[in-house]
Design a protein around this motif. Structure first.
Motif, mmCIF file in Angstrom:
data_model
loop_
_atom_site.group_PDB
_atom_site.id
_atom_site.type_symbol
_atom_site.label_atom_id
_atom_site.label_comp_id
_atom_site.label_asym_id
_atom_site.label_seq_id
_atom_site.Cartn_x
_atom_site.Cartn_y
_atom_site.Cartn_z
ATOM 1 N N ARG A 1 0.820 -1.216 0.000
ATOM 2 C CA ARG A 1 0.000 0.000 0.000
ATOM 3 C C ARG A 1 0.851 1.263 0.000
ATOM 4 N NH1 ARG A 1 -3.864 -2.365 4.590
ATOM 5 N NH2 ARG A 1 -4.935 -3.889 3.304
ATOM 6 N N HIS A 2 2.105 1.152 0.415
ATOM 7 C CA HIS A 2 3.005 2.302 0.485
ATOM 8 C C HIS A 2 3.755 2.531 -0.830
ATOM 9 C CE1 HIS A 2 2.359 2.782 4.790
ATOM 10 N NE2 HIS A 2 2.423 1.454 4.873
ATOM 11 N N LEU A 3 3.521 1.685 -1.826
ATOM 12 C CA LEU A 3 4.218 1.799 -3.107
ATOM 13 C C LEU A 3 3.350 2.531 -4.127
ATOM 14 C CD1 LEU A 3 5.673 -1.818 -3.463
ATOM 15 C CD2 LEU A 3 6.817 0.210 -2.563
ATOM 16 N N SER A 4 4.007 3.239 -5.037
ATOM 17 C CA SER A 4 3.289 3.875 -6.145
ATOM 18 C C SER A 4 2.967 2.819 -7.199
ATOM 19 C CB SER A 4 4.151 4.971 -6.768
ATOM 20 O OG SER A 4 5.256 4.387 -7.452
ATOM 21 N N LYS A 5 2.142 3.190 -8.129
ATOM 22 C CA LYS A 5 1.761 2.265 -9.201
ATOM 23 C C LYS A 5 2.999 1.817 -9.995
ATOM 24 C CE LYS A 5 -1.104 1.793 -13.300
ATOM 25 N NZ LYS A 5 -1.944 2.446 -14.282
ATOM 26 N N SER A 6 3.899 2.754 -10.304
ATOM 27 C CA SER A 6 5.099 2.392 -11.086
ATOM 28 C C SER A 6 6.016 1.472 -10.293
ATOM 29 C CB SER A 6 5.844 3.641 -11.544
ATOM 30 O OG SER A 6 6.360 4.350 -10.441
ATOM 31 N N GLN A 7 6.046 1.617 -8.964
ATOM 32 C CA GLN A 7 6.875 0.733 -8.141
ATOM 33 C C GLN A 7 6.295 -0.680 -8.110
ATOM 34 O OE1 GLN A 7 6.765 3.263 -4.658
ATOM 35 N NE2 GLN A 7 8.953 3.735 -4.859
ATOM 36 N N VAL A 8 4.976 -0.778 -7.992
ATOM 37 C CA VAL A 8 4.332 -2.095 -8.012
ATOM 38 C C VAL A 8 4.565 -2.762 -9.364
ATOM 39 C CG1 VAL A 8 2.111 -3.302 -7.941
ATOM 40 C CG2 VAL A 8 2.606 -1.511 -6.271
ATOM 41 N N GLU A 9 4.424 -1.999 -10.447
ATOM 42 C CA GLU A 9 4.653 -2.552 -11.787
ATOM 43 C C GLU A 9 6.095 -3.015 -11.948
ATOM 44 O OE1 GLU A 9 3.447 0.616 -14.378
ATOM 45 O OE2 GLU A 9 1.309 0.170 -14.129
ATOM 46 N N LEU A 10 7.044 -2.266 -11.380
ATOM 47 C CA LEU A 10 8.448 -2.655 -11.440
ATOM 48 C C LEU A 10 8.672 -3.985 -10.729
ATOM 49 C CD1 LEU A 10 11.441 -2.144 -12.072
ATOM 50 C CD2 LEU A 10 11.539 -0.741 -10.003
ATOM 51 N N ILE A 11 8.116 -4.131 -9.530
ATOM 52 C CA ILE A 11 8.250 -5.386 -8.783
ATOM 53 C C ILE A 11 7.623 -6.543 -9.562
ATOM 54 C CG2 ILE A 11 7.491 -6.609 -6.681
ATOM 55 C CD1 ILE A 11 9.766 -4.707 -6.138
ATOM 56 N N GLN A 12 6.455 -6.308 -10.142
ATOM 57 C CA GLN A 12 5.792 -7.362 -10.923
ATOM 58 C C GLN A 12 6.637 -7.754 -12.123
ATOM 59 O OE1 GLN A 12 1.893 -5.711 -11.728
ATOM 60 N NE2 GLN A 12 1.006 -6.833 -10.019
ATOM 61 N N SER A 13 7.149 -6.772 -12.851
ATOM 62 C CA SER A 13 7.946 -7.068 -14.045
ATOM 63 C C SER A 13 9.227 -7.811 -13.698
ATOM 64 C CB SER A 13 8.302 -5.773 -14.781
ATOM 65 O OG SER A 13 7.154 -5.142 -15.258
ATOM 66 N N LEU A 14 9.883 -7.382 -12.634
ATOM 67 C CA LEU A 14 11.178 -7.946 -12.277
ATOM 68 C C LEU A 14 11.053 -9.309 -11.602
ATOM 69 C CD1 LEU A 14 14.246 -7.338 -12.214
ATOM 70 C CD2 LEU A 14 13.889 -6.387 -9.937
ATOM 71 N N TYR A 15 10.223 -9.412 -10.574
ATOM 72 C CA TYR A 15 10.184 -10.629 -9.771
ATOM 73 C C TYR A 15 9.130 -11.634 -10.213
ATOM 74 C CZ TYR A 15 13.395 -8.221 -6.698
ATOM 75 O OH TYR A 15 14.489 -7.573 -6.200
ATOM 76 N N TRP A 16 8.018 -11.172 -10.755
ATOM 77 C CA TRP A 16 6.950 -12.091 -11.120
ATOM 78 C C TRP A 16 6.995 -12.465 -12.599
ATOM 79 C CZ3 TRP A 16 4.337 -14.355 -7.316
ATOM 80 C CH2 TRP A 16 4.301 -13.727 -6.076
ATOM 81 N N GLU A 17 7.358 -11.515 -13.462
ATOM 82 C CA GLU A 17 7.388 -11.792 -14.901
ATOM 83 C C GLU A 17 8.776 -12.175 -15.383
ATOM 84 O OE1 GLU A 17 5.601 -8.512 -17.013
ATOM 85 O OE2 GLU A 17 4.064 -8.316 -15.479
ATOM 86 N N GLY A 18 9.808 -11.917 -14.593
ATOM 87 C CA GLY A 18 11.154 -12.366 -14.917
ATOM 88 C C GLY A 18 11.943 -11.500 -15.879
ATOM 89 N N TYR A 19 11.529 -10.245 -16.080
ATOM 90 C CA TYR A 19 12.292 -9.361 -16.956
ATOM 91 C C TYR A 19 13.532 -8.846 -16.228
ATOM 92 C CZ TYR A 19 8.361 -9.213 -20.193
ATOM 93 O OH TYR A 19 7.387 -9.556 -21.069
ATOM 94 N N SER A 20 14.591 -8.582 -16.983
ATOM 95 C CA SER A 20 15.788 -7.994 -16.395
ATOM 96 C C SER A 20 15.580 -6.481 -16.277
ATOM 97 C CB SER A 20 17.009 -8.281 -17.274
ATOM 98 O OG SER A 20 16.911 -7.560 -18.483
#
Length: 188
Positions: A133-152
């Motif tokens: 809840r303390h993260l911005s939308k772009s921060q959540v998207e970054l975490i999703q892309s990096l850790y969940w989707e596996g992008y570098s």
């Protein structure tokens, strides 16, 4: 045709001479397959790449130029390019788990685990929800892309058309926010 050079066979392939393609296939199937299997570690993917490589030979407009190098090097370059395209496509097609609060509740618990493990996982889920809840939308998207989707990080920077340094800085800030909100929860 077994005595013909690769360049001569490729000239015949460009004229849609099927036996010439079959001869090239017989000569190089093991090389193309082993290269693609080593890259994918998957038999089905390696077979699909082999098929794509020899289809490319059959449909190639430009063909092989003997003045630019050896046929085997040209063939491996084609194999490498198709393998990279295949791996990227597979990566894009992989599904990821969204990190929204309504999905946290649906993460299955294994009933075979002891009650302490179940409670621990539930508490961790709740703590993660609170921290997100303390993260911005772009921060959540970054975490999703990096850790969940596996992008570098460099792939994310390219996709978002942002400098790599900006992405690294955003990740650093994001992890700092998560750490600041998770550690007090875990300690208290």
């Amino acid at each position: 045709m077994q005595n013909w050079s690769d360049a001569d066979l490729m000239q015949l392939v460009m004229q849609k001479h099927r036996p010439a393609l079959e001869e090239l296939y017989d000569r190089y199937i093991k090389l193309v397959y082993s290269f693609s299997f080593k890259a994918t570690q998957d038999e089905q993917h390696a077979r699909a790449i082999v098929q794509a490589v020899f289809t490319r030979l059959w449909t190639s407009e430009s063909g092989f130029n003997a003045e630019k190098g050896q046929f085997v090097n040209w063939l491996i370059t084609i194999t490498r390019n198709i393998t990279i395209d295949h791996l990227r496509k597979e990566k894009r097609n992989q599904r990821y788990i969204p990190v929204s609060s309504e999905h946290w509740e649906h993460i299955p618990d294994n009933p075979a685990n002891n009650p302490a493990d179940v409670i621990s996982r539930k508490l961790m889920r709740e703590q993660m929800e609170k921290a997100y809840r303390h993260l911005s939308k772009s921060q959540v998207e970054l975490i999703q892309s990096l850790y969940w989707e596996g992008y570098s990080l460099s792939e994310i920077a390219q996709m978002r058309n942002e400098p790599l340094g900006t992405i690294k800085s955003r990740l650093h800030q994001t992890l700092k926010i998560l750490r600041n909100h998770l550690i007090p929860e875990m300690e208290g």
